[in-house]
Design a protein around this motif. Structure first.
Motif, PDB file in Angstrom:
ATOM      1  N   LEU A  38     -11.443  -2.767 -12.635  1.00 54.67           N
ATOM      2  CA  LEU A  38     -12.490  -3.080 -11.670  1.00 54.67           C
ATOM      3  C   LEU A  38     -12.408  -2.239 -10.404  1.00 54.67           C
ATOM      4  O   LEU A  38     -13.283  -2.342  -9.541  1.00 54.67           O
ATOM      5  CB  LEU A  38     -12.432  -4.567 -11.306  1.00 54.67           C
ATOM      6  CG  LEU A  38     -12.655  -5.542 -12.454  1.00 54.67           C
ATOM      7  CD1 LEU A  38     -12.503  -6.980 -11.973  1.00 54.67           C
ATOM      8  CD2 LEU A  38     -14.023  -5.329 -13.091  1.00 54.67           C
ATOM      9  N   GLY A  39     -11.353  -1.437 -10.267  1.00 57.54           N
ATOM     10  CA  GLY A  39     -11.181  -0.635  -9.066  1.00 57.54           C
ATOM     11  C   GLY A  39     -10.751  -1.443  -7.858  1.00 57.54           C
ATOM     12  O   GLY A  39     -11.006  -1.038  -6.714  1.00 57.54           O
ATOM     13  N   GLU A  40     -10.099  -2.568  -8.075  1.00 57.26           N
ATOM     14  CA  GLU A  40      -9.640  -3.439  -6.976  1.00 57.26           C
ATOM     15  C   GLU A  40      -8.452  -2.794  -6.279  1.00 57.26           C
ATOM     16  O   GLU A  40      -7.423  -2.537  -6.889  1.00 57.26           O
ATOM     17  CB  GLU A  40      -9.235  -4.813  -7.520  1.00 57.26           C
ATOM     18  CG  GLU A  40      -8.674  -5.760  -6.473  1.00 57.26           C
ATOM     19  CD  GLU A  40      -9.665  -6.091  -5.386  1.00 57.26           C
ATOM     20  OE1 GLU A  40      -9.367  -5.799  -4.210  1.00 57.26           O
ATOM     21  OE2 GLU A  40     -10.738  -6.636  -5.697  1.00 57.26           O
ATOM     22  N   GLU A  41      -8.613  -2.529  -4.983  1.00 54.20           N
ATOM     23  CA  GLU A  41      -7.536  -1.905  -4.217  1.00 54.20           C
ATOM     24  C   GLU A  41      -6.773  -2.896  -3.357  1.00 54.20           C
ATOM     25  O   GLU A  41      -5.635  -2.641  -2.989  1.00 54.20           O
ATOM     26  CB  GLU A  41      -8.105  -0.778  -3.366  1.00 54.20           C
ATOM     27  CG  GLU A  41      -8.648   0.375  -4.222  1.00 54.20           C
ATOM     28  CD  GLU A  41      -9.221   1.512  -3.406  1.00 54.20           C
ATOM     29  OE1 GLU A  41      -9.018   1.524  -2.172  1.00 54.20           O
ATOM     30  OE2 GLU A  41      -9.853   2.388  -4.009  1.00 54.20           O
ATOM     31  N   ARG A  43      -4.532  -5.541  -3.077  1.00 52.39           N
ATOM     32  CA  ARG A  43      -3.556  -6.221  -3.934  1.00 52.39           C
ATOM     33  C   ARG A  43      -2.423  -6.820  -3.110  1.00 52.39           C
ATOM     34  O   ARG A  43      -1.292  -6.917  -3.556  1.00 52.39           O
ATOM     35  CB  ARG A  43      -3.001  -5.251  -4.969  1.00 52.39           C
ATOM     36  CG  ARG A  43      -4.090  -4.686  -5.875  1.00 52.39           C
ATOM     37  CD  ARG A  43      -3.566  -3.725  -6.898  1.00 52.39           C
ATOM     38  NE  ARG A  43      -4.678  -3.104  -7.607  1.00 52.39           N
ATOM     39  CZ  ARG A  43      -4.565  -2.528  -8.777  1.00 52.39           C
ATOM     40  NH1 ARG A  43      -3.415  -2.470  -9.393  1.00 52.39           N
ATOM     41  NH2 ARG A  43      -5.619  -1.980  -9.354  1.00 52.39           N
ATOM     42  N   LYS A  44      -2.750  -7.247  -1.901  1.00 55.60           N
ATOM     43  CA  LYS A  44      -1.736  -7.818  -1.007  1.00 55.60           C
ATOM     44  C   LYS A  44      -2.058  -9.279  -0.714  1.00 55.60           C
ATOM     45  O   LYS A  44      -3.174  -9.733  -0.905  1.00 55.60           O
ATOM     46  CB  LYS A  44      -1.673  -7.016   0.288  1.00 55.60           C
ATOM     47  CG  LYS A  44      -1.277  -5.560   0.070  1.00 55.60           C
ATOM     48  CD  LYS A  44      -0.953  -4.887   1.371  1.00 55.60           C
ATOM     49  CE  LYS A  44      -0.666  -3.422   1.181  1.00 55.60           C
ATOM     50  NZ  LYS A  44       0.592  -3.084   0.652  1.00 55.60           N
ATOM     51  N   GLY A  45      -1.047 -10.006  -0.257  1.00 55.00           N
ATOM     52  CA  GLY A  45      -1.226 -11.399   0.135  1.00 55.00           C
ATOM     53  C   GLY A  45      -1.720 -12.259  -1.015  1.00 55.00           C
ATOM     54  O   GLY A  45      -1.200 -12.174  -2.129  1.00 55.00           O
ATOM     55  N   GLU A  46      -2.730 -13.050  -0.758  1.00 57.46           N
ATOM     56  CA  GLU A  46      -3.265 -13.960  -1.761  1.00 57.46           C
ATOM     57  C   GLU A  46      -3.905 -13.216  -2.931  1.00 57.46           C
ATOM     58  O   GLU A  46      -4.105 -13.787  -3.993  1.00 57.46           O
ATOM     59  CB  GLU A  46      -4.287 -14.922  -1.138  1.00 57.46           C
ATOM     60  CG  GLU A  46      -3.674 -15.942  -0.205  1.00 57.46           C
ATOM     61  CD  GLU A  46      -2.690 -16.852  -0.908  1.00 57.46           C
ATOM     62  OE1 GLU A  46      -3.022 -17.405  -1.977  1.00 57.46           O
ATOM     63  OE2 GLU A  46      -1.569 -17.011  -0.387  1.00 57.46           O
ATOM     64  N   ASN A  47      -4.235 -11.968  -2.746  1.00 61.16           N
ATOM     65  CA  ASN A  47      -4.864 -11.183  -3.803  1.00 61.16           C
ATOM     66  C   ASN A  47      -3.846 -10.376  -4.618  1.00 61.16           C
ATOM     67  O   ASN A  47      -4.223  -9.639  -5.513  1.00 61.16           O
ATOM     68  CB  ASN A  47      -5.914 -10.243  -3.199  1.00 61.16           C
ATOM     69  CG  ASN A  47      -7.022  -9.919  -4.171  1.00 61.16           C
ATOM     70  OD1 ASN A  47      -7.450 -10.767  -4.942  1.00 61.16           O
ATOM     71  ND2 ASN A  47      -7.482  -8.688  -4.150  1.00 61.16           N
ATOM     72  N   SER A  48      -2.560 -10.530  -4.310  1.00 55.19           N
ATOM     73  CA  SER A  48      -1.547  -9.798  -5.076  1.00 55.19           C
ATOM     74  C   SER A  48      -1.511 -10.331  -6.508  1.00 55.19           C
ATOM     75  O   SER A  48      -1.780 -11.510  -6.747  1.00 55.19           O
ATOM     76  CB  SER A  48      -0.167  -9.938  -4.430  1.00 55.19           C
ATOM     77  OG  SER A  48       0.349 -11.234  -4.643  1.00 55.19           O
ATOM     78  N   PRO A  49      -1.193  -9.481  -7.462  1.00 54.50           N
ATOM     79  CA  PRO A  49      -1.105  -9.956  -8.847  1.00 54.50           C
ATOM     80  C   PRO A  49      -0.154 -11.145  -8.996  1.00 54.50           C
ATOM     81  O   PRO A  49      -0.475 -12.098  -9.708  1.00 54.50           O
ATOM     82  CB  PRO A  49      -0.602  -8.729  -9.613  1.00 54.50           C
ATOM     83  CG  PRO A  49      -1.165  -7.582  -8.847  1.00 54.50           C
ATOM     84  CD  PRO A  49      -1.034  -8.017  -7.400  1.00 54.50           C
ATOM     85  N   ASN A  50       0.969 -11.122  -8.292  1.00 56.93           N
ATOM     86  CA  ASN A  50       1.923 -12.232  -8.377  1.00 56.93           C
ATOM     87  C   ASN A  50       1.316 -13.546  -7.902  1.00 56.93           C
ATOM     88  O   ASN A  50       1.462 -14.577  -8.562  1.00 56.93           O
ATOM     89  CB  ASN A  50       3.184 -11.899  -7.571  1.00 56.93           C
ATOM     90  CG  ASN A  50       4.248 -12.953  -7.729  1.00 56.93           C
ATOM     91  OD1 ASN A  50       4.142 -14.036  -7.196  1.00 56.93           O
ATOM     92  ND2 ASN A  50       5.277 -12.611  -8.479  1.00 56.93           N
ATOM     93  N   LYS A  51       0.620 -13.525  -6.769  1.00 56.69           N
ATOM     94  CA  LYS A  51      -0.025 -14.746  -6.248  1.00 56.69           C
ATOM     95  C   LYS A  51      -1.139 -15.206  -7.183  1.00 56.69           C
ATOM     96  O   LYS A  51      -1.318 -16.399  -7.404  1.00 56.69           O
ATOM     97  CB  LYS A  51      -0.584 -14.510  -4.847  1.00 56.69           C
ATOM     98  CG  LYS A  51       0.468 -14.380  -3.795  1.00 56.69           C
ATOM     99  CD  LYS A  51       1.023 -15.723  -3.430  1.00 56.69           C
ATOM    100  CE  LYS A  51       1.958 -15.556  -2.249  1.00 56.69           C
ATOM    101  NZ  LYS A  51       2.630 -16.775  -1.889  1.00 56.69           N
ATOM    102  N   ARG A  52      -1.902 -14.264  -7.709  1.00 58.04           N
ATOM    103  CA  ARG A  52      -2.963 -14.618  -8.663  1.00 58.04           C
ATOM    104  C   ARG A  52      -2.381 -15.318  -9.880  1.00 58.04           C
ATOM    105  O   ARG A  52      -2.905 -16.323 -10.350  1.00 58.04           O
ATOM    106  CB  ARG A  52      -3.729 -13.374  -9.119  1.00 58.04           C
ATOM    107  CG  ARG A  52      -4.619 -12.784  -8.101  1.00 58.04           C
ATOM    108  CD  ARG A  52      -5.898 -13.556  -8.031  1.00 58.04           C
ATOM    109  NE  ARG A  52      -6.797 -12.874  -7.112  1.00 58.04           N
ATOM    110  CZ  ARG A  52      -7.936 -13.382  -6.724  1.00 58.04           C
ATOM    111  NH1 ARG A  52      -8.331 -14.552  -7.159  1.00 58.04           N
ATOM    112  NH2 ARG A  52      -8.697 -12.724  -5.889  1.00 58.04           N
ATOM    113  N   VAL A  53      -1.272 -14.773 -10.382  1.00 59.48           N
ATOM    114  CA  VAL A  53      -0.633 -15.356 -11.562  1.00 59.48           C
ATOM    115  C   VAL A  53      -0.143 -16.768 -11.258  1.00 59.48           C
ATOM    116  O   VAL A  53      -0.308 -17.673 -12.073  1.00 59.48           O
ATOM    117  CB  VAL A  53       0.505 -14.452 -12.075  1.00 59.48           C
ATOM    118  CG1 VAL A  53       1.342 -15.165 -13.119  1.00 59.48           C
ATOM    119  CG2 VAL A  53      -0.074 -13.171 -12.649  1.00 59.48           C
ATOM    120  N   GLN A  54       0.437 -16.979 -10.090  1.00 63.73           N
ATOM    121  CA  GLN A  54       0.891 -18.325  -9.715  1.00 63.73           C
ATOM    122  C   GLN A  54      -0.269 -19.313  -9.767  1.00 63.73           C
ATOM    123  O   GLN A  54      -0.140 -20.405 -10.324  1.00 63.73           O
ATOM    124  CB  GLN A  54       1.499 -18.318  -8.313  1.00 63.73           C
ATOM    125  CG  GLN A  54       2.846 -17.652  -8.228  1.00 63.73           C
ATOM    126  CD  GLN A  54       3.376 -17.596  -6.798  1.00 63.73           C
ATOM    127  OE1 GLN A  54       2.794 -18.139  -5.867  1.00 63.73           O
ATOM    128  NE2 GLN A  54       4.486 -16.905  -6.623  1.00 63.73           N
TER     129      GLN A  54
END
Length: 92
Positions: A38-41, A43-54
């Motif tokens: 999607l071209g998502e740049e 990727r920090k804070g609440e939008n980080s992959p780790n937070k998304r996975v949680q």
């Protein structure tokens, strides 16, 4: 318009291993691949992959085994507006 096919995650995942479920580490790789697609740049804070996975695991892992079955994943994506928007931003 980019539309993401939910079952693609499981096809992608099967290239990683053959246990039929997605664990946290695998889900993080999937989220990173979706962001790349999607071209998502941001990727920090609440939008980080780790937070998304949680957040995803907390919502979708109904049997609390730390893994998502295809049914848990697809049902969750179809019933969660945030996930639908992440996976199919132009369809929401």
């Amino acid at each position: 318009m980019k539309i993401f096919n939910f079952s693609s995650c499981f096809k992608f995942k099967q290239k990683i291993d053959k246990n039929g479920k997605i664990d946290r580490k695998e889900m993080e790789k999937i989220i990173e691949a979706i962001y790349d697609l999607l071209g998502e740049e941001n990727r920090k804070g609440e939008n980080s992959p780790n937070k998304r996975v949680q957040k995803i695991m907390a919502k979708l892992d109904k049997d609390n085994d730390g893994k998502l079955s295809p049914e848990e994943f697809i049902d969750g994506c179809l019933n969660d507006e945030i996930l639908r928007h992440l996976l199919a931003p132009n369809a929401c």
